[in-house]
Design a protein around this motif. Structure first.
Motif, PDB file in Angstrom:
ATOM      1  N   THR A   1       0.810  -1.225   0.000  1.00 41.70           N
ATOM      2  CA  THR A   1       0.000   0.000   0.000  1.00 41.70           C
ATOM      3  C   THR A   1       0.838   1.268   0.000  1.00 41.70           C
ATOM      4  N   ASN A   2       2.137   1.143   0.197  1.00 41.00           N
ATOM      5  CA  ASN A   2       2.987   2.331   0.322  1.00 41.00           C
ATOM      6  C   ASN A   2       3.432   2.934  -1.008  1.00 41.00           C
ATOM      7  N   LYS A   3       3.146   2.275  -2.120  1.00 41.38           N
ATOM      8  CA  LYS A   3       3.467   2.806  -3.452  1.00 41.38           C
ATOM      9  C   LYS A   3       4.943   3.212  -3.570  1.00 41.38           C
ATOM     10  N   TYR A   4       5.806   2.251  -3.373  1.00 42.52           N
ATOM     11  CA  TYR A   4       7.237   2.496  -3.529  1.00 42.52           C
ATOM     12  C   TYR A   4       7.541   2.866  -4.978  1.00 42.52           C
ATOM     13  N   GLU A   5       8.390   3.838  -5.163  1.00 42.04           N
ATOM     14  CA  GLU A   5       8.796   4.213  -6.513  1.00 42.04           C
ATOM     15  C   GLU A   5       9.852   3.264  -7.051  1.00 42.04           C
ATOM     16  N   LYS A   6      10.836   2.939  -6.206  1.00 41.31           N
ATOM     17  CA  LYS A   6      11.944   2.095  -6.641  1.00 41.31           C
ATOM     18  C   LYS A   6      11.873   0.711  -5.993  1.00 41.31           C
ATOM     19  N   LEU A   7      12.234  -0.292  -6.775  1.00 48.51           N
ATOM     20  CA  LEU A   7      12.227  -1.669  -6.294  1.00 48.51           C
ATOM     21  C   LEU A   7      13.179  -1.853  -5.125  1.00 48.51           C
ATOM     22  N   ILE A   8      14.343  -1.238  -5.178  1.00 43.20           N
ATOM     23  CA  ILE A   8      15.330  -1.426  -4.119  1.00 43.20           C
ATOM     24  C   ILE A   8      14.797  -0.954  -2.768  1.00 43.20           C
ATOM     25  N   ASP A   9      14.007   0.116  -2.762  1.00 44.16           N
ATOM     26  CA  ASP A   9      13.467   0.622  -1.496  1.00 44.16           C
ATOM     27  C   ASP A   9      12.444  -0.346  -0.911  1.00 44.16           C
ATOM     28  N   LEU A  10      11.610  -0.904  -1.767  1.00 41.93           N
ATOM     29  CA  LEU A  10      10.660  -1.920  -1.323  1.00 41.93           C
ATOM     30  C   LEU A  10      11.396  -3.130  -0.772  1.00 41.93           C
ATOM     31  N   ASN A  11      12.362  -3.622  -1.515  1.00 40.86           N
ATOM     32  CA  ASN A  11      13.073  -4.833  -1.097  1.00 40.86           C
ATOM     33  C   ASN A  11      13.859  -4.637   0.193  1.00 40.86           C
ATOM     34  N   LEU A  12      14.432  -3.466   0.371  1.00 39.96           N
ATOM     35  CA  LEU A  12      15.195  -3.219   1.602  1.00 39.96           C
ATOM     36  C   LEU A  12      14.278  -3.125   2.807  1.00 39.96           C
ATOM     37  N   ASP A  13      13.137  -2.491   2.663  1.00 35.98           N
ATOM     38  CA  ASP A  13      12.185  -2.436   3.774  1.00 35.98           C
ATOM     39  C   ASP A  13      11.725  -3.839   4.152  1.00 35.98           C
ATOM     40  N   ILE A  14      11.493  -4.659   3.153  1.00 31.85           N
ATOM     41  CA  ILE A  14      11.117  -6.056   3.405  1.00 31.85           C
ATOM     42  C   ILE A  14      12.249  -6.783   4.120  1.00 31.85           C
TER      43      ILE A  14
END
Length: 207
Positions: free
Chosen positions: A112-125
């Motif tokens: 739901t956070n609408k990450y712009e970049k894949l790396i930011d999503l993956n790092l948060d995960i």
């Protein structure tokens, strides 16, 4: 004195169990962000167990993605509402799992956070699951692309499907959703492990 080699790991989308079993062995490691982004890998794909068997959840990337783009530059496409579709798939697969209600809100935020970049999503995960699995490794980031000793290079050691090389690790079985329909499916997404084992996940990772 010889410099200590720092292992290099890729940043994956909900990494599989094997990823964390390897990662937890190191006090310090680097996450690769300068590689030329390789397509069709776990960097934007994960596997879960559904009522219809093992299926993949993919993060679609913007059309301009090319093999010459750095991992840190890759952007996510939301044109087909993949995030809401993926969340419905996860809810359908794990909604009746014993720990779903405890982690539902946490996992949903990644969709739901609408990450712009894949790396930011993956790092948060990655950071979220390291915390849940009680992994204390220190995370650094690569400053350029380097070739290192293969024993410490994990960028290409995790394989995408059953047609490729199997892991040589031994996985501790746990009760999965739909276990009445399917035998134990090893090395699935960290979502599968967390939803089915909760606080005991770290025992599986450290098996």
């Amino acid at each position: 004195m010889e410099n200590k080699i720092i292992p290099i790991f890729p940043a994956f989308f909900f990494p599989n169990v094997e990823y964390f079993m390897n990662l937890r062995k190191f006090d310090t490691l680097s996450i690769e962000i300068y590689e030329n982004f390789p397509k069709q890998t776990f960097r934007n794909r994960t596997y879960i167990l559904s009522a219809n068997g093992v299926l993949s959840i993919n993060v679609p990337l913007t059309k301009k993605t090319s093999i010459k783009q750095k991992t840190s530059e890759i952007r996510i496409s939301y044109t087909d509402n993949w995030d809401m579709k993926a969340w419905r798939t996860i809810t359908s697969a794990y909604g009746k799992s014993i720990y779903f209600e405890y982690f539902e809100d946490d996992i949903k935020q990644f969709f739901t956070n609408k990450y712009e970049k894949l790396i930011d999503l993956n790092l948060d995960i990655l950071f979220y699951f390291m915390n849940k699995f009680d992994i204390k490794s220190k995370i650094e980031f690569t400053q350029n692309y380097n070739i290192i000793n293969q024993d410490y290079d994990f960028r290409n050691k995790f394989f995408i499907n059953n047609k490729e090389k199997k892991s040589n690790l031994k996985f501790s079985p746990y009760i999965q959703c739909f276990s009445e329909k399917f035998p134990f499916r090893e090395n699935l997404s960290c979502i599968d492990l967390l939803m089915n084992t909760g606080k005991e996940s770290n025992l599986i990772i450290n098996f």
